[in-house]
Design a protein around this motif. Structure first.
Motif, PDB file in Angstrom:
ATOM      1  N   VAL A  29       0.870  -1.169  -0.033  1.00 11.00           N
ATOM      2  CA  VAL A  29       0.145   0.098  -0.164  1.00 11.00           C
ATOM      3  C   VAL A  29       0.897   1.342   0.003  1.00 11.00           C
ATOM      4  CG1 VAL A  29      -1.933   1.138   1.216  1.00 11.00           C
ATOM      5  CG2 VAL A  29      -1.828  -1.398   1.124  1.00 11.00           C
ATOM      6  N   THR A  30       0.989   1.805  -1.230  1.00  8.53           N
ATOM      7  CA  THR A  30       1.841   3.200  -1.380  1.00  8.53           C
ATOM      8  C   THR A  30       0.721   4.172  -2.147  1.00  8.53           C
ATOM      9  OG1 THR A  30       2.758   2.453  -3.284  1.00  8.53           O
ATOM     10  CG2 THR A  30       4.113   1.882  -1.107  1.00  8.53           C
ATOM     11  N   LYS A  31       1.067   5.334  -2.443  1.00 12.29           N
ATOM     12  CA  LYS A  31       0.556   6.109  -3.179  1.00 12.29           C
ATOM     13  C   LYS A  31       0.493   5.728  -4.858  1.00 12.29           C
ATOM     14  CE  LYS A  31       0.038  11.223  -4.426  1.00 12.29           C
ATOM     15  NZ  LYS A  31       0.288  12.523  -4.228  1.00 12.29           N
ATOM     16  N   ASN A  32       1.826   5.181  -4.930  1.00 12.98           N
ATOM     17  CA  ASN A  32       2.124   4.896  -6.382  1.00 12.98           C
ATOM     18  C   ASN A  32       1.351   3.489  -6.910  1.00 12.98           C
ATOM     19  OD1 ASN A  32       3.859   6.682  -6.874  1.00 12.98           O
ATOM     20  ND2 ASN A  32       5.589   5.592  -6.393  1.00 12.98           N
ATOM     21  N   ASN A  33       0.906   2.724  -5.996  1.00 10.68           N
ATOM     22  CA  ASN A  33       0.214   1.667  -6.033  1.00 10.68           C
ATOM     23  C   ASN A  33      -1.123   1.611  -6.083  1.00 10.68           C
ATOM     24  OD1 ASN A  33       2.615   0.135  -6.748  1.00 10.68           O
ATOM     25  ND2 ASN A  33       2.854  -0.690  -4.748  1.00 10.68           N
ATOM     26  N   SER A  34      -1.664   2.810  -5.651  1.00 12.38           N
ATOM     27  CA  SER A  34      -3.129   2.978  -5.253  1.00 12.38           C
ATOM     28  C   SER A  34      -4.061   3.185  -6.577  1.00 12.38           C
ATOM     29  CB  SER A  34      -3.373   4.541  -4.567  1.00 12.38           C
ATOM     30  OG  SER A  34      -3.082   5.479  -5.248  1.00 12.38           O
ATOM     31  N   TRP A  35      -3.449   2.985  -7.707  1.00 12.25           N
ATOM     32  CA  TRP A  35      -4.220   2.791  -9.128  1.00 12.25           C
ATOM     33  C   TRP A  35      -4.868   1.387  -8.932  1.00 12.25           C
ATOM     34  CZ3 TRP A  35      -3.401  -1.626 -11.453  1.00 12.25           C
ATOM     35  CH2 TRP A  35      -2.220  -2.363 -11.275  1.00 12.25           C
TER      36      TRP A  35
ATOM     37  N   LYS B 104       3.569  -8.606 -10.149  1.00 16.66           N
ATOM     38  CA  LYS B 104       4.029  -7.538 -10.631  1.00 16.66           C
ATOM     39  C   LYS B 104       4.752  -6.645  -9.509  1.00 16.66           C
ATOM     40  CE  LYS B 104       2.298  -7.605 -15.148  1.00 16.66           C
ATOM     41  NZ  LYS B 104       1.661  -6.663 -16.291  1.00 16.66           N
ATOM     42  N   THR B 105       4.161  -6.707  -8.317  1.00 19.45           N
ATOM     43  CA  THR B 105       4.207  -5.396  -7.229  1.00 19.45           C
ATOM     44  C   THR B 105       4.887  -6.108  -6.156  1.00 19.45           C
ATOM     45  OG1 THR B 105       2.068  -4.664  -8.103  1.00 19.45           O
ATOM     46  CG2 THR B 105       3.234  -3.777  -6.065  1.00 19.45           C
ATOM     47  N   PRO B 106       6.237  -6.117  -5.667  1.00 14.66           N
ATOM     48  CA  PRO B 106       6.836  -6.301  -4.574  1.00 14.66           C
ATOM     49  C   PRO B 106       6.362  -5.661  -3.197  1.00 14.66           C
ATOM     50  CG  PRO B 106       8.483  -4.710  -5.739  1.00 14.66           C
ATOM     51  CD  PRO B 106       6.920  -4.911  -6.572  1.00 14.66           C
ATOM     52  N   GLU B 107       6.882  -6.071  -2.401  1.00 15.66           N
ATOM     53  CA  GLU B 107       6.552  -5.498  -0.987  1.00 15.66           C
ATOM     54  C   GLU B 107       7.442  -4.150  -0.886  1.00 15.66           C
ATOM     55  OE1 GLU B 107       6.759  -9.680   1.788  1.00 15.66           O
ATOM     56  OE2 GLU B 107       8.761  -8.287   1.276  1.00 15.66           O
ATOM     57  N   ALA B 108       6.657  -3.122  -0.256  1.00 11.23           N
ATOM     58  CA  ALA B 108       7.350  -1.980  -0.124  1.00 11.23           C
ATOM     59  C   ALA B 108       7.890  -1.861   1.290  1.00 11.23           C
ATOM     60  CB  ALA B 108       6.147  -0.923  -0.462  1.00 11.23           C
ATOM     61  N   GLY B 109       8.914  -0.840   1.524  1.00  8.10           N
ATOM     62  CA  GLY B 109       9.438  -0.547   2.833  1.00  8.10           C
ATOM     63  C   GLY B 109      10.251  -1.810   3.291  1.00  8.10           C
ATOM     64  N   ASP B 110      10.647  -1.664   4.521  1.00 10.76           N
ATOM     65  CA  ASP B 110      11.366  -2.577   5.331  1.00 10.76           C
ATOM     66  C   ASP B 110      10.849  -2.653   6.568  1.00 10.76           C
ATOM     67  OD1 ASP B 110      13.142  -1.311   7.211  1.00 10.76           O
ATOM     68  OD2 ASP B 110      14.084  -0.084   5.380  1.00 10.76           O
TER      69      ASP B 110
ATOM     70  N   MET C  61      -8.127  -2.088  -4.764  1.00 12.76           N
ATOM     71  CA  MET C  61      -8.247  -2.728  -3.482  1.00 12.76           C
ATOM     72  C   MET C  61      -7.009  -1.872  -2.516  1.00 12.76           C
ATOM     73  SD  MET C  61      -6.954  -6.612  -2.078  1.00 12.76           S
ATOM     74  CE  MET C  61      -5.163  -6.408  -2.593  1.00 12.76           C
ATOM     75  N   VAL C  62      -5.980  -1.636  -3.152  1.00 12.12           N
ATOM     76  CA  VAL C  62      -4.705  -0.981  -2.704  1.00 12.12           C
ATOM     77  C   VAL C  62      -5.387   0.454  -2.590  1.00 12.12           C
ATOM     78  CG1 VAL C  62      -2.351  -0.334  -2.787  1.00 12.12           C
ATOM     79  CG2 VAL C  62      -2.982  -2.678  -3.376  1.00 12.12           C
ATOM     80  N   GLY C  63      -5.813   1.118  -3.380  1.00 13.62           N
ATOM     81  CA  GLY C  63      -6.286   2.481  -3.372  1.00 13.62           C
ATOM     82  C   GLY C  63      -7.301   2.692  -2.279  1.00 13.62           C
ATOM     83  N   ASN C  64      -8.155   1.598  -1.790  1.00 17.63           N
ATOM     84  CA  ASN C  64      -9.013   1.754  -0.784  1.00 17.63           C
ATOM     85  C   ASN C  64      -8.235   1.970   0.522  1.00 17.63           C
ATOM     86  OD1 ASN C  64     -11.905   2.103  -1.783  1.00 17.63           O
ATOM     87  ND2 ASN C  64     -11.714  -0.079  -2.181  1.00 17.63           N
ATOM     88  N   LYS C  65      -7.330   0.836   0.568  1.00 14.96           N
ATOM     89  CA  LYS C  65      -6.527   1.010   1.999  1.00 14.96           C
ATOM     90  C   LYS C  65      -5.683   2.277   1.963  1.00 14.96           C
ATOM     91  CE  LYS C  65      -6.289  -3.810   2.846  1.00 14.96           C
ATOM     92  NZ  LYS C  65      -6.739  -3.796   4.072  1.00 14.96           N
TER      93      LYS C  65
ATOM     94  N   GLU D 248      -5.756   4.737   5.155  1.00 14.32           N
ATOM     95  CA  GLU D 248      -4.536   5.378   5.772  1.00 14.32           C
ATOM     96  C   GLU D 248      -4.710   6.986   5.964  1.00 14.32           C
ATOM     97  OE1 GLU D 248      -0.855   4.156   4.262  1.00 14.32           O
ATOM     98  OE2 GLU D 248      -1.347   1.815   4.836  1.00 14.32           O
ATOM     99  N   GLN D 249      -5.072   7.670   4.923  1.00 16.56           N
ATOM    100  CA  GLN D 249      -4.831   9.106   4.940  1.00 16.56           C
ATOM    101  C   GLN D 249      -6.034   9.693   5.638  1.00 16.56           C
ATOM    102  OE1 GLN D 249      -2.316  10.046   3.259  1.00 16.56           O
ATOM    103  NE2 GLN D 249      -2.046   7.530   2.875  1.00 16.56           N
ATOM    104  N   VAL D 250      -7.148   9.003   5.837  1.00 21.21           N
ATOM    105  CA  VAL D 250      -8.270   9.295   6.782  1.00 21.21           C
ATOM    106  C   VAL D 250      -7.728   9.207   8.269  1.00 21.21           C
ATOM    107  CG1 VAL D 250     -10.428   8.750   7.674  1.00 21.21           C
ATOM    108  CG2 VAL D 250      -9.903   8.651   5.392  1.00 21.21           C
ATOM    109  N   LEU D 251      -6.908   8.226   8.679  1.00 17.89           N
ATOM    110  CA  LEU D 251      -6.515   7.888   9.945  1.00 17.89           C
ATOM    111  C   LEU D 251      -5.290   9.037  10.203  1.00 17.89           C
ATOM    112  CD1 LEU D 251      -5.988   4.072  10.104  1.00 17.89           C
ATOM    113  CD2 LEU D 251      -7.765   5.365  11.327  1.00 17.89           C
TER     114      LEU D 251
END
Length: 274
Positions: free
Chosen positions: A101-107, A245-251, A110-114, A118-121
């Motif tokens: 879940v990142t801004k770039n993947n929010s297209w 096609k989408t790897p885990e983000a962050g660490d 399912m990820v966009g909803n999450k 997050e932004q609401v929180l």
């Protein structure tokens, strides 16, 4: 602390309930289809996250809210939860998001909803904790259908599989320290395996009659979904195309240093299940 768990009947929530209770928290469990007889040691309040009156009743008298849901209306649900929490003196909200879940993947919807949730929180003014776990080991059973183990697509990416118990331990520790507030945590297990590697280990232990894990091409799956009119198959294909096609983000260094690193490998977890 008195914690309301929203989405308490879900598969991943069960270890969360156990760990939070073990730490001495008082829990109220909220879900549409939850049954009180299954949770004799906790207050159970059935309800719908899209009904503010249900949330009002559930939040009354509680200190914190933990959100562990998976629904197409997730951002709307979290918006409802936050609006009620703001008027009920809720001191903390934790939320289970996802590892990609990142801004770039929010297209991806399912990820966009999450991401929106997050932004609401973050803008709520209520201290928050956002957890972004990777794939849970418990989800492997969902890939066994009609006595066969198949993966959609090639799925070449490595995933740091985590057990729901290890995740629950991190979450429970977070509730015991103020240093965890207003932070986002990636929850990753100690080893990385492709989906096929993980499923092969899983079937050897739990479904030994299955001799091979197959890879079903997306083109074939789409054809089958079209010919058969299988709406469930049609709806799930895009999710696996996305994860291929989408790897885990962050660490996970921050969460591991603060809350302790998960230590359960898939082999450990399978041995515990035997």
């Amino acid at each position: 602390m008195k914690i309301l768990i929203i989405g308490a009947s879900g598969m991943i929530a069960q270890e969360t309930i156990n760990e939070l209770a073990k730490a001495g928290n008082e829990l109220r469990l909220f879900s549409r289809n939850i049954k009180a007889e299954n949770y004799p040691n906790h207050d159970v309040t059935p309800g719908d996250v899209l009904k503010k009156s249900d949330l009002e009743k559930a939040m009354n008298g509680y200190d914190a809210v933990h959100i562990t849901i998976n629904t197409p209306d997730e951002s709307k649900a979290v918006d409802n939860i936050v609006s009620i929490a703001q008027s009920h003196n809720i001191k903390r909200i934790s939320y289970v998001s996802g590892a990609t879940v990142t801004k770039n993947n929010s297209w991806f919807e399912m990820v966009g909803n999450k991401y929106k949730a997050e932004q609401v929180l973050k803008s709520s003014g209520i201290p928050y904790m956002i957890f972004r776990p990777t794939w849970f080991m418990e989800s492997l059973e969902m890939m066994i259908q009609n006595g066969k183990a198949n993966i959609m697509g090639k799925q070449p990416l490595k995933l740091h599989w985590i057990s729901s118990k290890d995740f629950a331990k991190q979450l429970s520790r977070a509730y015991g320290m103020n240093e965890s507030l207003n932070k986002e945590f990636y929850s990753y297990g100690p080893e990385s395996l492709t989906l096929k590697e993980a499923l092969e280990q899983y079937v050897r232990v739990n479904h030994p009659y299955i001799k091979k894990v197959g890879n079903a091409p997306f083109g074939l799956l789409k054809f089958i979904a079209f010919i058969s009119g299988n709406k469930e198959l049609k709806s799930i294909i895009p999710m696996f195309e996305y994860f291929e096609k989408t790897p885990e983000a962050g660490d996970a260094n921050d969460i591991n240093n603060l809350l302790g690193a998960p230590s359960t490998t898939l082999r450990d977890w399978l041995n515990l299940k035997v």
